[in-house]
Design an enzyme around this catalytic site. Structure first.
Site, PDB file in Angstrom:
ATOM      1  N   THR A 112       0.819  -1.218   0.000  1.00  0.00           N
ATOM      2  CA  THR A 112       0.000   0.000   0.000  1.00  0.00           C
ATOM      3  C   THR A 112       0.849   1.263   0.000  1.00  0.00           C
ATOM      4  O   THR A 112       0.480   2.265  -0.613  1.00  0.00           O
ATOM      5  CB  THR A 112      -0.914  -0.002   1.254  1.00  0.00           C
TER       6      THR A 112
ATOM      7  N   ASP B 107       1.475  -6.410  -4.610  1.00  0.00           N
ATOM      8  CA  ASP B 107       0.628  -6.463  -3.420  1.00  0.00           C
ATOM      9  C   ASP B 107       1.173  -7.678  -2.672  1.00  0.00           C
ATOM     10  O   ASP B 107       1.352  -8.750  -3.258  1.00  0.00           O
ATOM     11  CB  ASP B 107      -0.834  -6.670  -3.825  1.00  0.00           C
ATOM     12  N   SER B 108       1.427  -7.541  -1.378  1.00  0.00           N
ATOM     13  CA  SER B 108       2.150  -8.620  -0.691  1.00  0.00           C
ATOM     14  C   SER B 108       1.349  -9.901  -0.549  1.00  0.00           C
ATOM     15  O   SER B 108       1.876 -10.921  -0.120  1.00  0.00           O
ATOM     16  CB  SER B 108       2.648  -8.147   0.677  1.00  0.00           C
ATOM     17  N   SER B 109       0.077  -9.881  -0.935  1.00  0.00           N
ATOM     18  CA  SER B 109      -0.674 -11.140  -0.939  1.00  0.00           C
ATOM     19  C   SER B 109      -0.131 -12.070  -2.019  1.00  0.00           C
ATOM     20  O   SER B 109      -0.402 -13.267  -2.012  1.00  0.00           O
ATOM     21  CB  SER B 109      -2.161 -10.868  -1.167  1.00  0.00           C
TER      22      SER B 109
ATOM     23  N   ASP C 150       0.127  -6.986   4.531  1.00  0.00           N
ATOM     24  CA  ASP C 150      -0.619  -8.249   4.652  1.00  0.00           C
ATOM     25  C   ASP C 150       0.270  -9.445   5.006  1.00  0.00           C
ATOM     26  O   ASP C 150      -0.090 -10.266   5.840  1.00  0.00           O
ATOM     27  CB  ASP C 150      -1.379  -8.552   3.349  1.00  0.00           C
TER      28      ASP C 150
ATOM     29  N   GLN D 137      -4.093 -21.402  18.770  1.00  0.00           N
ATOM     30  CA  GLN D 137      -4.916 -20.390  18.090  1.00  0.00           C
ATOM     31  C   GLN D 137      -4.924 -19.085  18.872  1.00  0.00           C
ATOM     32  O   GLN D 137      -5.268 -18.039  18.326  1.00  0.00           O
ATOM     33  CB  GLN D 137      -6.358 -20.891  17.944  1.00  0.00           C
ATOM     34  N   CYS D 138      -4.584 -19.156  20.162  1.00  0.00           N
ATOM     35  CA  CYS D 138      -4.503 -17.929  20.969  1.00  0.00           C
ATOM     36  C   CYS D 138      -3.311 -17.117  20.488  1.00  0.00           C
ATOM     37  O   CYS D 138      -2.268 -17.669  20.175  1.00  0.00           O
ATOM     38  CB  CYS D 138      -4.298 -18.250  22.448  1.00  0.00           C
TER      39      CYS D 138
END
Ligand code: ASP
Length: 338
Positions: free
Chosen positions: A12, A56-58, A89, A274-275
């Site tokens: 971005t 775009d870093s995706s 990202d 997942q935490c």
């Protein structure tokens, strides 16, 4: 004079609005320079290397990580520090990957980007870029103040392989839930040397072979045998198991049998939580005891980003399963705390 290499990959920070589609698209480095006249006032010699194409870093992938590592190796002796402009990202994935690729790093590699393009009035890009350059240039007793791969965003400097992108809208987009920040920018730039890696004694080298043949199994109540088998019976070499809390999963016999079969087939399985904060503690609850017994490795407090890239790195090094498992449970670039 201090010399810094700015490596522009996209994101971005350098995007502009496409008149036809109304979407944000990557644009060249020239307009970054035009929007930040302050760059000319800095007391360092700046050079720029732009990737082609800018992304775009995706769209980031291990081949580009390799190209980044090779560029840093090639320019290592010519510069005091490196600033990588990167989309937010996947910035934490790239930072973690580079922390494993760039071994015995004695110079700063600071990744930064922004939430708003540099041409927008309320942009966060200028501060991020200018302070990242200052961090890359800072020395103590003639040596780099921060000889590691890090992420600078919104007044905070994070260890790269401890960082996560946790917010897609706030300027404060990154966090490091399990490791203190390395520095913060206020009126002064304050470093916290106790948390920064020491200057290594061995010479700098790069290890760029990554094997990305891995799978991710994320737990949720109600997960089906089919969904689990789609990962455990696929031909991946390793699996990141995103478990509940301190590393727990269902104890349903079919689930345990799926994991046992995968381990018997020589797949490396690493258990992370997942935490976002806290660590895996295999064996603390009955719901993780069997995982430990069957040879699933603890990821301790690794981020998802660091777990994925560390696995890709270790799998690419020609090690056997036992060696990979041993190295997963120790810090090789400050990425976890045992
Ligand atoms: N999609 C953008 C990217 O990662 C988002 C950003 O840069 O903040 O390239």
């Amino acid at each position: 004079m201090t010399k810094i290499l700015i490596i522009y990959t996209g994101g971005t920070i350098g995007m502009v609005n496409d008149a036809k589609t109304g979407t944000l698209i990557p644009f060249d480095f020239e307009q970054i320079k035009e929007n930040v006249p302050e760059l000319a006032r800095l007391d360092y010699q700046l050079s720029v290397h732009s990737f082609d194409p800018i992304l775009d870093s995706s769209n980031m992938d291990p081949e580009i990580w390799k190209a980044l590592a090779e560029l840093i190796k090639q320019e290592y002796e010519h510069f005091d520090g490196f600033v990588i402009l990167h989309g937010s990202d996947t910035m934490s994935f790239t930072a973690a990957a580079l922390s494993f690729m760039l071994q015995n790093l004695a110079k700063p590699v600071v990744l930064t980007g922004s939430q708003l393009p540099i041409g927008e009035i309320r942009t966060d890009a200028k501060e991020n870029l200018i302070t990242a350059l200052e961090i890359a240039a800072t020395k103590k007793n003639g040596r780099a103040m921060v000889p590691e791969v890090c992420v600078y965003f919104d007044y905070q400097l994070f260890r790269g392989n401890r960082s996560i992108k946790y917010n897609s809208e706030k300027f404060e987009a990154f966090a490091s839930p399990n490791y203190p920040i390395l520095a913060e920018a206020g009126v002064n730039l304050t470093f916290y040397p106790n948390y920064i890696l020491p200057i290594p004694e061995k010479p700098f080298e790069i290890h760029t072979t990554f094997n990305s043949n891995i799978g991710v199994l994320k737990m949720y109540p109600g997960i089906t045998e089919n969904a689990v088998k789609a990962i455990t019976e696929s031909d991946v070499d390793a699996i990141v198991l995103e478990a509940f809390g301190s590393g727990n999963t269902t104890t349903a016999p079919w689930f345990i049998a799926c994991l046992q079969k995968a381990v018997a087939n020589d797949k490396v399985i690493i258990d992370i939580s997942q935490c976002k904060g806290g660590a895996v503690q295999l064996g603390l609850y009955e719901t993780s005891r069997e995982l430990q017994q069957m040879g699933i490795v603890s990821g301790y407090d690794l981020t998802f980003e660091a777990a994925v890239t560390k696995l890709m790195y270790l799998l690419g090094q020609g090690l056997n399963t036992t060696e990979i498992k041993q190295l997963l449970e120790v810090a090789i670039a400050g990425e976890l705390t045992v």
